[in-house]
Scaffold this active site. Sequence first.
Site, PDB file in Angstrom:
ATOM      1  N   HIS A  94      17.436  -8.408 -25.253  1.00 26.94           N
ATOM      2  CA  HIS A  94      16.270  -7.541 -25.386  1.00 26.94           C
ATOM      3  C   HIS A  94      16.652  -6.073 -25.285  1.00 26.94           C
ATOM      4  CE1 HIS A  94      12.019  -6.276 -24.185  1.00 26.94           C
ATOM      5  NE2 HIS A  94      11.868  -6.919 -25.323  1.00 26.94           N
ATOM      6  N   LYS A 118      17.961  -2.314 -26.242  1.00 27.09           N
ATOM      7  CA  LYS A 118      17.923  -1.419 -27.404  1.00 27.09           C
ATOM      8  C   LYS A 118      18.886  -0.279 -27.112  1.00 27.09           C
ATOM      9  CE  LYS A 118      13.803  -3.638 -27.498  1.00 27.09           C
ATOM     10  NZ  LYS A 118      13.170  -4.379 -26.391  1.00 27.09           N
ATOM     11  N   ASP A 138      30.676   6.968 -31.169  1.00 30.36           N
ATOM     12  CA  ASP A 138      31.918   7.662 -30.841  1.00 30.36           C
ATOM     13  C   ASP A 138      32.120   7.820 -29.338  1.00 30.36           C
ATOM     14  OD1 ASP A 138      32.403   7.847 -33.526  1.00 30.36           O
ATOM     15  OD2 ASP A 138      31.853   9.962 -33.711  1.00 30.36           O
ATOM     16  N   HIS A 181       4.301   0.031 -26.200  1.00 28.64           N
ATOM     17  CA  HIS A 181       5.483  -0.809 -25.996  1.00 28.64           C
ATOM     18  C   HIS A 181       6.391  -0.222 -24.925  1.00 28.64           C
ATOM     19  CE1 HIS A 181       9.362  -2.773 -27.363  1.00 28.64           C
ATOM     20  NE2 HIS A 181       8.541  -3.809 -27.348  1.00 28.64           N
ATOM     21  N   LYS A 214       8.342   1.030 -21.484  1.00 25.58           N
ATOM     22  CA  LYS A 214       8.791   0.447 -20.219  1.00 25.58           C
ATOM     23  C   LYS A 214       9.397   1.586 -19.401  1.00 25.58           C
ATOM     24  CE  LYS A 214       9.804  -2.792 -23.642  1.00 25.58           C
ATOM     25  NZ  LYS A 214       8.529  -3.407 -23.749  1.00 25.58           N
ATOM     26  N   ASP A 250       7.297  10.237  -7.549  1.00 24.84           N
ATOM     27  CA  ASP A 250       7.392  11.483  -6.778  1.00 24.84           C
ATOM     28  C   ASP A 250       7.926  12.656  -7.598  1.00 24.84           C
ATOM     29  OD1 ASP A 250       6.316  10.295  -4.554  1.00 24.84           O
ATOM     30  OD2 ASP A 250       8.239  10.006  -3.531  1.00 24.84           O
TER      31      ASP A 250
END
Length: 397
Positions: free
Chosen positions: A113, A115, A120, A293, A295, A300
């Site tokens: 899952h 991404k 380089d 979508h 996450k 603080d």
Amino acid sequence: MAAEFVPGNRLTLLNSGEDYFPALLAAIDAAEVEIYLESYIFADDVIGHQVANALCRAAERGVQVNVTVDGFGARNFKFDFFSRLTVAGVRAMFYRPEIGRFHFKRHRLRRLHRKLVVIDARVAFVGGINVIDDNNAPFDMRPHYDYAVRVEGPVLRQVHHAVRRMWETVSWVNFKRRFRLAPVADPCCAAAGDQNAAFLIRDNIRHRNDILHAYLDAIDNAKHDILIANAYFLPGLRFGRALYAAAQRGVRITVLLQGKSDHQLFRYATQTLYATALAAGIRIFEYEKSFMHAKVAVIDGEWATVGSSNIDPFSLLLAKEANLVVRDAGFAGELEASLRSAMAIGARELLAEELSRQPIHSRFLRWLAYGLVRAMVGIAGYSQRHWQSEETKPEER
């Protein structure tokens, strides 16, 4: 394993595909030595073909291009992109490829899952954005709302090691020995900025709980504010208790969730938690403008995370995930301002009186959804007891 924060990084927050893909395509076109790309989804749409074309151009000019996609989330990849990429010299593989159809497999719940893109060993992209157009969704869910981070600096050593290790592991599993003989670019560890960051992964061996523990440590030490935006939010026992304890000591907690979901079962299961959360003083908002979508979280105004890990048992216990954790007031402030702006424009606050007006059959359906999700975790090899105790093993803390 605790987060290993390193100083000297330059981090650029990217809001959705509108920011992300121009930056990604420019970096791919500037690549000279190697590219690693991991994605759960690689869609057959405008963005998918733009990225594929850029990867082909890079391979044709001699860059070693390594692409790993999930065998379930990107099961179209074999037919839409694989031949064109391999002809151009791109080396592409599947993580847990699907074999057969029309029957349930436990391994479908154990997915790649992450991404991630590393170019380089000098620039990386970490976040929750798949290779898919923001408008590749039903009309009322467009555009996708998500985040990624462009990374430069010493933390690249951690990211590069993770993608390199994943490539070698998948090569070995798929018997692609020729793919394992790859030159390695030396990670650029020179300071590029002044921001502190750590890169965390979730796997089934040494790093099973790293992302979870980073969240718990930050929540346990929160003093003023916790802002969480998460697409699929179904926390386990320890996570829920940490939020409740923070609320009890006066921390202001806001949770931004999907108002429009592509997985209604998960949405209904999450709604079983609303009454308890609201009673504890936690504010809940649902983003209704489009498909959220994201996450991410800010605590603080100093601690922030952006990544691929949802706060649910599948992300925290099963899937391969990757998050960047940042200790920097500037970055955290920018992310919080972006979230607050999105909430003001496109979110609606849930109130306790709304829940009290729900009919009994509606409440029953939500609890049924919750039970089904828990059953799915058990089928995948994690019983309810394991889901709860996995988070509390002291030897792995």
